[in-house]
Design an enzyme around this catalytic site. Structure first.
Site, PDB file in Angstrom:
ATOM      1  CB  SER A 172      -0.885  -0.091   1.260  1.00 12.06           C
ATOM      2  OG  SER A 172      -1.245   1.143   1.762  1.00 12.06           O
ATOM      3  CB  ILE A 182       5.220   5.717   0.404  1.00  9.47           C
ATOM      4  CG1 ILE A 182       4.446   7.000   0.766  1.00  9.47           C
ATOM      5  CG2 ILE A 182       6.616   6.071  -0.097  1.00  9.47           C
ATOM      6  CD1 ILE A 182       4.972   7.745   1.996  1.00  9.47           C
ATOM      7  CB  SER A 230       8.425  11.204   8.858  1.00  9.15           C
ATOM      8  OG  SER A 230       7.441  12.203   8.976  1.00  9.15           O
ATOM      9  CE1 TYR A 286       5.053   7.035  11.670  1.00 11.08           C
ATOM     10  CE2 TYR A 286       4.745   9.416  11.776  1.00 11.08           C
ATOM     11  CZ  TYR A 286       5.062   8.278  11.052  1.00 11.08           C
ATOM     12  OH  TYR A 286       5.396   8.384   9.726  1.00 11.08           O
TER      13      TYR A 286
HETATM   14  N1  NAP Z   1       1.596   8.947   4.783  1.00 13.88           N
HETATM   15  C1  NAP Z   1       2.335   9.854   5.385  1.00 13.88           C
HETATM   16  O1  NAP Z   1       1.882  10.985   5.638  1.00 13.88           O
HETATM   17  C2  NAP Z   1       3.773   9.552   5.720  1.00 13.88           C
HETATM   18  C3  NAP Z   1       4.627  10.654   5.947  1.00 13.88           C
HETATM   19  C4  NAP Z   1       5.948  10.396   6.292  1.00 13.88           C
HETATM   20  C5  NAP Z   1       6.410   9.097   6.381  1.00 13.88           C
HETATM   21  N2  NAP Z   1       5.551   8.056   6.161  1.00 13.88           N
HETATM   22  C6  NAP Z   1       6.068   6.686   6.295  1.00 13.88           C
HETATM   23  O2  NAP Z   1       5.914   6.009   5.067  1.00 13.88           O
HETATM   24  C7  NAP Z   1       5.826   4.608   5.321  1.00 13.88           C
HETATM   25  C8  NAP Z   1       4.687   4.051   4.507  1.00 13.88           C
HETATM   26  O3  NAP Z   1       3.484   4.615   4.950  1.00 13.88           O
HETATM   27  P1  NAP Z   1       2.266   4.923   3.981  1.00 13.88           P
HETATM   28  O4  NAP Z   1       1.933   6.331   4.134  1.00 13.88           O
HETATM   29  O5  NAP Z   1       2.533   4.395   2.642  1.00 13.88           O
HETATM   30  O6  NAP Z   1       1.121   4.100   4.732  1.00 13.88           O
HETATM   31  P2  NAP Z   1       0.215   2.874   4.286  1.00 13.88           P
HETATM   32  O7  NAP Z   1      -0.412   3.119   2.972  1.00 13.88           O
HETATM   33  O8  NAP Z   1      -0.650   2.610   5.462  1.00 13.88           O
HETATM   34  O9  NAP Z   1       1.261   1.688   4.104  1.00 13.88           O
HETATM   35  C9  NAP Z   1       1.857   1.064   5.201  1.00 13.88           C
HETATM   36  C10 NAP Z   1       2.529  -0.219   4.738  1.00 13.88           C
HETATM   37  O10 NAP Z   1       3.167  -0.821   5.883  1.00 13.88           O
HETATM   38  C11 NAP Z   1       2.748  -2.169   5.972  1.00 13.88           C
HETATM   39  N3  NAP Z   1       2.643  -2.602   7.356  1.00 13.88           N
HETATM   40  C12 NAP Z   1       1.980  -1.990   8.374  1.00 13.88           C
HETATM   41  N4  NAP Z   1       2.055  -2.724   9.485  1.00 13.88           N
HETATM   42  C13 NAP Z   1       2.754  -3.848   9.165  1.00 13.88           C
HETATM   43  C14 NAP Z   1       3.150  -4.994   9.885  1.00 13.88           C
HETATM   44  N5  NAP Z   1       2.840  -5.168  11.182  1.00 13.88           N
HETATM   45  N6  NAP Z   1       3.869  -5.946   9.243  1.00 13.88           N
HETATM   46  C15 NAP Z   1       4.193  -5.791   7.938  1.00 13.88           C
HETATM   47  N7  NAP Z   1       3.852  -4.720   7.199  1.00 13.88           N
HETATM   48  C16 NAP Z   1       3.141  -3.766   7.810  1.00 13.88           C
HETATM   49  C17 NAP Z   1       1.367  -2.212   5.338  1.00 13.88           C
HETATM   50  O11 NAP Z   1       1.092  -3.516   4.837  1.00 13.88           O
HETATM   51  P3  NAP Z   1       0.044  -4.545   5.478  1.00 13.88           P
HETATM   52  O12 NAP Z   1      -1.026  -3.758   6.156  1.00 13.88           O
HETATM   53  O13 NAP Z   1      -0.405  -5.319   4.287  1.00 13.88           O
HETATM   54  O14 NAP Z   1       0.834  -5.382   6.430  1.00 13.88           O
HETATM   55  C18 NAP Z   1       1.540  -1.230   4.193  1.00 13.88           C
HETATM   56  O15 NAP Z   1       2.077  -1.873   3.075  1.00 13.88           O
HETATM   57  C19 NAP Z   1       5.689   4.440   6.825  1.00 13.88           C
HETATM   58  O16 NAP Z   1       6.943   4.064   7.372  1.00 13.88           O
HETATM   59  C20 NAP Z   1       5.314   5.831   7.302  1.00 13.88           C
HETATM   60  O17 NAP Z   1       5.759   6.060   8.597  1.00 13.88           O
HETATM   61  C21 NAP Z   1       4.255   8.256   5.818  1.00 13.88           C
END
Ligand code: NAP
Length: 336
Positions: A18, A20, A147, A160
């Site tokens: 999902s 990024i 982040s 977080y």
């Molecule tokens: N969105 C933002 O605003 C933002 C900003 C800065 C940094 N980030 C960072 O970017 C990264 C990706 O986030 P995103 O925004 O793309 O969110 P997202 O769409 O919710 O994606 C999160 C991903 O992490 C995986 N994940 C979560 N819990 C897990 C677990 N226990 N075991 C294995 N995989 C797990 C999920 O896969 P499953 O659920 O299939 O396991 C999913 O593929 C994160 O590290 C987040 O901290 C996000």
């Protein structure tokens, strides 16, 4: 035609199901990389692998279903990949979660413990295991999802933000430790991005969700920085770079209060703005005017200096008036 630079190489991406991570996986597939995709949503990963094979001719995709918040998850993934005889050329530590609420009274420890395990322990151990192999080969690349909140407090997502500070700090130390090798580590520092992240964290109605970046843009900037071996990247151009500079220079208390506002439910911000927004705007303009007027009055100066000071006062008064109008306009927009 340009040669795909990933042909014959493998990228391992956690959190590829999902947001990024999925966008990053797509970029690696487009560049000819073989893939190891890791997450819990195994069906999504299999569907993705079919799409990559069909659209980009991806040759090898290994899907690993894993809850990376579990004890020994990182070592288990490493062993599974090794057992298949796969060399990981690029590691992307993307999987990460958050939780929302006041640390003392609202958030739950078991959720936070699992979050710390995923965001910190798994990221650290995967980095350690793969870095050892990369250093032995003297080649390889790692992208760690930090982040912009790595460098700011983030009230209501305190744990977080602390985990993302850890990721940022670890990465920058490793950049230094690796500088005499061909191995690079890059921290990707996105601003709030339009994925399922806020929804899953229970923060989908906060003010920050009104200003989200595109995950495809975030992934592309991260991918380019990783390939160039840069120590860090803030995706999203001047807006986010300005935010970064502000985070380094603004007093922490002010920064925390601004970030708290971003992380507050929209409705609450609107209500608070009704009672205090205009007053703040008027207050700022008044402070600016008072300061300049005092400077003009008390300046121990010649006749020409006083004229000059009065001219500056007039100019500042005009600017403050304009600033006041802008604040009034901004507040009325929020209240609309
Ligand atoms: N969105 C933002 O605003 C933002 C900003 C800065 C940094 N980030 C960072 O970017 C990264 C990706 O986030 P995103 O925004 O793309 O969110 P997202 O769409 O919710 O994606 C999160 C991903 O992490 C995986 N994940 C979560 N819990 C897990 C677990 N226990 N075991 C294995 N995989 C797990 C999920 O896969 P499953 O659920 O299939 O396991 C999913 O593929 C994160 O590290 C987040 O901290 C996000």
């Amino acid at each position: 035609m340009s040669q795909k630079k990933g042909i014959g190489k493998t990228a391992l991406i956690t959190g590829a199901s999902s947001g990024i991570g999925q966008e990053l996986a797509k970029l690696f597939a487009q560049d000819g990389y073989n893939l190891v995709l890791v997450a819990r949503s195994v069906e999504t990963l299999h569907r993705l692998s079919e799409v990559f094979e069909m659209n980009y001719g991806t040759e090898e995709v290994l899907v690993i279903e894993k809850d990376l918040s579990e004890e020994d998850a990182a070592r288990d993934v490493y062993e599974q990949v090794k057992a298949k005889g796969i060399t990981v050329d690029v590691l992307v530590n993307d999987a990460g979660v958050s939780t929302y609420g006041k640390f003392a009274t609202e958030t739950d420890w078991e959720t936070e413990k699992s979050l710390i395990h995923l965001n910190v322990l798994t990221t650290t151990l995967l980095t350690k295991l793969y870095l050892k192999d990369m250093v032995a080969r003297n080649e390889g690349k790692i992208l760690n999802l930090a982040s912009l909140v790595s460098i700011t407090p983030f009230p209501l997502q305190a744990v977080y933000a602390a985990t993302k500070s850890y990721v940022w700090n670890l990465t920058q130390s490793l950049v230094n430790e690796l500088k005499d090798t061909n191995v690079t580590v890059t921290a990707l520092m996105p601003n709030a991005t339009d994925t399922d992240f806020f929804n899953k964290a229970g923060a989908s109605d906060t003010l920050v969700t009104e200003m989200l970046d595109d995950p495809a843009m975030v992934a592309k900037d991260g991918y380019d920085a990783l390939m160039a071996g840069k120590p860090k990247v803030v995706p999203g151009g001047i807006k986010n770079k300005a935010f970064e500079v502000m985070a380094y220079t603004m007093p922490q208390e002010m920064l925390a209060s601004q970030m708290r506002k971003f992380n507050t439910p929209k409705q609450q911000v609107k209500e608070e703005a009704k009672s205090s927004g205009l007053a703040i705007g008027i207050g700022l303009a008044a402070v600016a005017l008072t300061g300049i007027a005092l400077a003009a009055l008390y300046r121990n100066a010649s006749w020409s200096d006083k004229l000059q000071a009065q001219y500056q006062y007039g100019k500042a008064k005009y600017k403050a008036g304009k600033a006041y109008d802008q604040v009034k306009h901004a507040v009325s927009e929020v209240l609309a």
